[in-house]
Design a protein around this motif. Structure first.
Motif, PDB file in Angstrom:
ATOM      1  N   ARG A 180       0.810  -1.214   0.000  1.00  0.00           N
ATOM      2  CA  ARG A 180       0.000   0.000   0.000  1.00  0.00           C
ATOM      3  C   ARG A 180       0.847   1.270   0.000  1.00  0.00           C
ATOM      4  NH1 ARG A 180      -3.340  -1.336   5.269  1.00  0.00           N
ATOM      5  NH2 ARG A 180      -1.216  -1.963   5.825  1.00  0.00           N
ATOM      6  N   LEU A 181       2.129   1.134   0.323  1.00  0.00           N
ATOM      7  CA  LEU A 181       2.987   2.313   0.364  1.00  0.00           C
ATOM      8  C   LEU A 181       3.109   2.981  -1.006  1.00  0.00           C
ATOM      9  CD1 LEU A 181       5.903   1.267   2.728  1.00  0.00           C
ATOM     10  CD2 LEU A 181       4.355   3.194   3.059  1.00  0.00           C
ATOM     11  N   ALA A 182       3.035   2.179  -2.077  1.00  0.00           N
ATOM     12  CA  ALA A 182       3.184   2.751  -3.418  1.00  0.00           C
ATOM     13  C   ALA A 182       2.142   3.829  -3.672  1.00  0.00           C
ATOM     14  CB  ALA A 182       3.079   1.645  -4.468  1.00  0.00           C
ATOM     15  N   GLY A 183       0.910   3.593  -3.226  1.00  0.00           N
ATOM     16  CA  GLY A 183      -0.142   4.586  -3.413  1.00  0.00           C
ATOM     17  C   GLY A 183       0.110   5.832  -2.583  1.00  0.00           C
ATOM     18  N   ASN A 184       0.615   5.648  -1.373  1.00  0.00           N
ATOM     19  CA  ASN A 184       0.910   6.794  -0.511  1.00  0.00           C
ATOM     20  C   ASN A 184       2.041   7.641  -1.086  1.00  0.00           C
ATOM     21  OD1 ASN A 184       0.553   4.383   2.075  1.00  0.00           O
ATOM     22  ND2 ASN A 184      -1.024   5.852   1.460  1.00  0.00           N
ATOM     23  N   ILE A 185       3.045   6.966  -1.642  1.00  0.00           N
ATOM     24  CA  ILE A 185       4.157   7.692  -2.253  1.00  0.00           C
ATOM     25  C   ILE A 185       3.668   8.469  -3.477  1.00  0.00           C
ATOM     26  CG2 ILE A 185       6.326   7.361  -3.516  1.00  0.00           C
ATOM     27  CD1 ILE A 185       6.914   5.025  -1.563  1.00  0.00           C
ATOM     28  N   ALA A 186       2.768   7.842  -4.256  1.00  0.00           N
ATOM     29  CA  ALA A 186       2.235   8.533  -5.433  1.00  0.00           C
ATOM     30  C   ALA A 186       1.480   9.794  -5.035  1.00  0.00           C
ATOM     31  CB  ALA A 186       1.313   7.583  -6.210  1.00  0.00           C
ATOM     32  N   GLU A 187       0.762   9.747  -3.914  1.00  0.00           N
ATOM     33  CA  GLU A 187       0.047  10.934  -3.439  1.00  0.00           C
ATOM     34  C   GLU A 187       1.012  12.072  -3.136  1.00  0.00           C
ATOM     35  OE1 GLU A 187      -3.798   9.120  -1.063  1.00  0.00           O
ATOM     36  OE2 GLU A 187      -1.842   9.008  -0.086  1.00  0.00           O
ATOM     37  N   VAL A 188       2.142  11.737  -2.547  1.00  0.00           N
ATOM     38  CA  VAL A 188       3.139  12.767  -2.214  1.00  0.00           C
ATOM     39  C   VAL A 188       3.762  13.333  -3.485  1.00  0.00           C
ATOM     40  CG1 VAL A 188       5.360  13.180  -1.088  1.00  0.00           C
ATOM     41  CG2 VAL A 188       3.624  11.778   0.053  1.00  0.00           C
ATOM     42  N   LEU A 189       4.150  12.449  -4.396  1.00  0.00           N
ATOM     43  CA  LEU A 189       4.801  12.897  -5.631  1.00  0.00           C
ATOM     44  C   LEU A 189       3.876  13.778  -6.461  1.00  0.00           C
ATOM     45  CD1 LEU A 189       6.617   9.580  -6.668  1.00  0.00           C
ATOM     46  CD2 LEU A 189       7.669  11.663  -5.738  1.00  0.00           C
ATOM     47  N   ALA A 190       2.592  13.460  -6.452  1.00  0.00           N
ATOM     48  CA  ALA A 190       1.633  14.247  -7.234  1.00  0.00           C
ATOM     49  C   ALA A 190       1.544  15.687  -6.737  1.00  0.00           C
ATOM     50  CB  ALA A 190       0.258  13.588  -7.178  1.00  0.00           C
ATOM     51  N   ARG A 191       1.992  15.927  -5.518  1.00  0.00           N
ATOM     52  CA  ARG A 191       1.928  17.284  -4.952  1.00  0.00           C
ATOM     53  C   ARG A 191       3.304  17.917  -4.832  1.00  0.00           C
ATOM     54  NH1 ARG A 191      -1.995  14.077  -3.970  1.00  0.00           N
ATOM     55  NH2 ARG A 191      -4.119  14.894  -3.699  1.00  0.00           N
ATOM     56  N   GLY A 192       4.280  17.308  -5.483  1.00  0.00           N
ATOM     57  CA  GLY A 192       5.609  17.901  -5.563  1.00  0.00           C
ATOM     58  C   GLY A 192       6.525  17.575  -4.411  1.00  0.00           C
ATOM     59  N   GLY A 193       6.126  16.664  -3.538  1.00  0.00           N
ATOM     60  CA  GLY A 193       6.974  16.317  -2.398  1.00  0.00           C
ATOM     61  C   GLY A 193       8.241  15.604  -2.821  1.00  0.00           C
ATOM     62  N   ARG A 194       9.290  15.769  -2.020  1.00  0.00           N
ATOM     63  CA  ARG A 194      10.570  15.086  -2.266  1.00  0.00           C
ATOM     64  C   ARG A 194      10.580  13.825  -1.422  1.00  0.00           C
ATOM     65  NH1 ARG A 194      14.306  12.107  -3.080  1.00  0.00           N
ATOM     66  NH2 ARG A 194      16.518  12.687  -3.209  1.00  0.00           N
ATOM     67  N   VAL A 195      10.369  12.656  -2.054  1.00  0.00           N
ATOM     68  CA  VAL A 195      10.271  11.397  -1.339  1.00  0.00           C
ATOM     69  C   VAL A 195      11.657  10.782  -1.164  1.00  0.00           C
ATOM     70  CG1 VAL A 195       9.351   9.053  -1.387  1.00  0.00           C
ATOM     71  CG2 VAL A 195       7.931  10.973  -2.137  1.00  0.00           C
ATOM     72  N   VAL A 196      11.974  10.434   0.052  1.00  0.00           N
ATOM     73  CA  VAL A 196      13.207   9.710   0.369  1.00  0.00           C
ATOM     74  C   VAL A 196      12.798   8.373   0.973  1.00  0.00           C
ATOM     75  CG1 VAL A 196      15.318   9.676   1.725  1.00  0.00           C
ATOM     76  CG2 VAL A 196      14.476  11.842   0.795  1.00  0.00           C
ATOM     77  N   THR A 197      12.984   7.297   0.222  1.00  0.00           N
ATOM     78  CA  THR A 197      12.605   5.972   0.700  1.00  0.00           C
ATOM     79  C   THR A 197      13.810   5.283   1.328  1.00  0.00           C
ATOM     80  OG1 THR A 197      12.947   5.182  -1.563  1.00  0.00           O
ATOM     81  CG2 THR A 197      10.681   5.582  -0.851  1.00  0.00           C
ATOM     82  N   ILE A 198      13.535   4.561   2.391  1.00  0.00           N
ATOM     83  CA  ILE A 198      14.557   3.771   3.081  1.00  0.00           C
ATOM     84  C   ILE A 198      14.045   2.349   3.136  1.00  0.00           C
ATOM     85  CG2 ILE A 198      15.690   3.375   5.314  1.00  0.00           C
ATOM     86  CD1 ILE A 198      15.414   6.386   5.834  1.00  0.00           C
TER      87      ILE A 198
END
Length: 594
Positions: A522-540
């Motif tokens: 389910r994290l993939a959908g949450n990350i997509a929500e952030v990216l769609a709003r211009g957030g800088r995602v750092v995955t660990i």
């Protein structure tokens, strides 16, 4: 609060006080001071809002009368009044005869200050502690005896205290304790008070602990009173082994070293308890009754460790658990069959101690601490050490890892003993735990390679969001806490599914969002929500992550190795911003006030 030392030595007191204060620096502080008797019958007082080294400079440049053999010292972490020389301890009475250092909070200080002011006392600080010296001054006017004055004055105080008073005319040193730790020790070097045995281990082999209501005078033979009545001193306690490496230096590297020590600390713990988990022996060694539900009581980083431990008891044993913020424990219901695990690195965390003290005494309590001689350890039914060793950096790192490992090991052992987990399944889980030292080491190498580049990108960000799902949520919370503690930037952690319920409003172009990716689809959908709003995602976490480390999804601790890059992110960003990483502002290692 935060650190106390006092002495009647065989040679100059200032040297003992300075050495002790250096040993107490690891607790965190924002000012420091000492008061020492002088040969002309006066008191020499030195105070600073800088480090203990600058206090040493002040005493070295002293040109007044020769300093004597009795004195008191203190490192302060501000509670009442700002950080200033005037508010630094020691505080004195109107005639500068009496000097006082104090840990705790005098809850009726405002009332006492008004009463004392009406009778002619003048105050030089904003600090609640100063009222103690003036109360002693009034009592001394009638009795002329410091010990009697202390015993009389404490009856007018409300709150918590460990204080030491020095009479410069007689050189007498007297202390009293109530709901705040203080100990006394003697040797051929002299007699000492301290709030932490680490201040004294250069000179003593054993110590005695003041209980609530005790008043003690340093003399050739300790004079011990309880509730005003002369009583025998309690039995001595042997000092723990001398902790090598606790002496701080001017370099900002203790936290970095302690992060690097985590694989060895984990290996040491597993070598100690690993063989006693799958056969239930670790649990049996505590001699506690079986429990049906678990209550975790803690603050700060220890609370995050409690979240991991609680998750293990539910995930592997099907037992309910409850996480209680210690400062909010009043009035919470503790059901029959509940075991409370009180978690504290120092064992002196005031919020935890109050919650234990005020909780139901007919329910068993276990302490998970890094100090087996602490107040918490003395006030519960059983104690388990997290065996982290010395940790000087105020922001906890390896103590968190050790709390998680020991606490989780204990839970697995208990579940085996209760028949809720087979010894075979437990042995498999212990095998997962035994891989953690290597995984922590791998995570350290990967993080040291990746984090500097990430810091370059996010160093100007004003706020951060940390996300995780399931067993990763406590680690996201710990990552956010470390970033706040060290960088003074806003950072909040959420279960990733909560993004759409409010926090997503915070995400804008460039907002750093740190995701502990333990493989939850389910994290993939949450990350997509952030990216769609211009957030800088750092995955660990899993392959392809910005910090690519294999997280142990089968580990009973969850993705513990993820904490390393989170720690290094906070550390590296703080260092790049020029902050003191070992001693972050406004924080103390041992929080002894509510």
């Amino acid at each position: 609060m935060c650190g106390i030392i006092a002495c009647r030595g065989t040679t100059g007191a200032a040297d003992y006080l300075m050495a002790g204060l250096k040993r107490l620096e690891y607790r965190g502080y924002d000012s420091a001071g000492i008061a020492v008797t002088a040969q002309d019958g006066s008191t020499a007082v030195f105070r600073t809002t800088n480090r203990v080294d600058s206090l040493q400079t002040l005493t070295n440049s002293w040109e007044g009368p020769e300093l004597g053999d009795a004195g008191i010292g203190h490192t302060r972490w501000a509670t009442h009044g700002g950080v200033s020389v005037a508010n630094a301890h020691p505080h004195q009475d109107c005639n500068q005869r009496l000097s006082v250092v104090h840990n705790g909070i005098i809850e009726n200080a405002d009332v006492l200050r008004k009463e004392l002011s009406r009778t002619g006392h003048g105050f030089a600080s904003e600090v609640d502690s100063e009222v103690i010296g003036h109360l002693l001054e009034e009592a001394m006017a009638h009795s002329g005896d410091l010990r009697q004055a202390v015993d009389q004055s404490v009856h007018r105080l409300t709150g918590s205290w460990a204080f030491v008073a020095l009479d410069t005319v007689t050189g007498r040193v007297v202390a009293s304790a109530h709901r705040s730790p203080l100990l006394v020790a003697q040797s051929t070097e002299g007699s000492f008070f301290a709030s932490d045995i680490s201040a004294l281990t250069d000179w003593v082999d054993e110590f005695r602990i003041l209980g609530d209501g005790d008043t003690v005078e340093l003399a050739d033979e300790l004079i011990w009173l309880h509730a005003g009545v002369r009583s025998p001193a309690p039995d001595p306690v042997s000092c723990p082994p001398r902790r090598q490496g606790i002496q701080p230096t001017d370099r900002v590297d203790h936290m970095a070293r302690e992060i690097d020590e985590q694989p060895d600390a984990a290996a040491r713990i597993l070598d100690t308890i690993g063989d006693d988990i799958a056969n239930g022996a670790l649990w049996r060694s505590l001699e506690l009754a079986p429990f049906e539900r678990l209550r975790l009581l803690a603050c700060g980083t220890s609370l995050n460790a409690g979240l991991v431990i609680g998750g293990a008891v539910s995930r592997f044993g099907g037992l309910a658990h409850n996480i209680v913020v210690a400062s909010e424990a009043a009035g919470t219901i503790v059901e029959p069959g509940t075991l409370t695990i009180a978690i504290s690195q120092s064992g002196e965390t005031a919020d935890v101690l109050r919650a234990v003290e005020e909780g139901p005494r007919d329910r068993p309590m276990l302490a998970l601490v890094n100090n087996l001689h602490s107040t918490l350890a003395r006030n519960v039914d059983a104690v388990l050490g997290c065996s982290a060793g010395a940790e000087i950096g105020v922001a906890a790192t390896k103590t968190f890892v050790c709390q998680v490992l020991v606490g989780t090991g204990l839970i697995l052992s208990a579940l085996v003993e209760f028949g809720r987990l087979s010894s075979g399944d437990a042995a498999h889980l212990v095998g997962e735990l035994r891989s953690l030292p290597d995984r922590l080491a791998t995570a350290t190498l990967a993080a040291r390679a990746a984090i500097p580049g990430i810091v370059d990108e996010v160093r100007h960000a004003s706020g951060f969001i940390f996300l995780g799902r399931g067993a990763a949520v406590p680690y996201a919370m710990e990552g956010a806490l470390k970033l706040k503690e060290l960088t003074y930037r806003w950072a909040e952690a959420y279960p990733a599914g909560e993004l759409k319920h409010g926090p997503l409003a915070l995400v804008e172009d460039g907002t750093p969002v740190i995701v502990v990716d333990n493989g939850d689809p389910r994290l993939a959908g949450n990350i997509a929500e952030v990216l769609a709003r211009g957030g800088r995602v750092v995955t660990i976490g899993r392959a392809g992550s910005v910090v690519d480390i294999p997280l142990g999804t089968l580990s009973p601790c969850g993705p513990l190795e993820a904490v390393v890059p989170l720690q290094l992110l906070a550390f590296t960003l703080a260092a790049e911003l020029g902050f003191d990483v070992d001693k972050p502002r406004n924080l103390a290692k041992s929080v002894t006030v509510d």
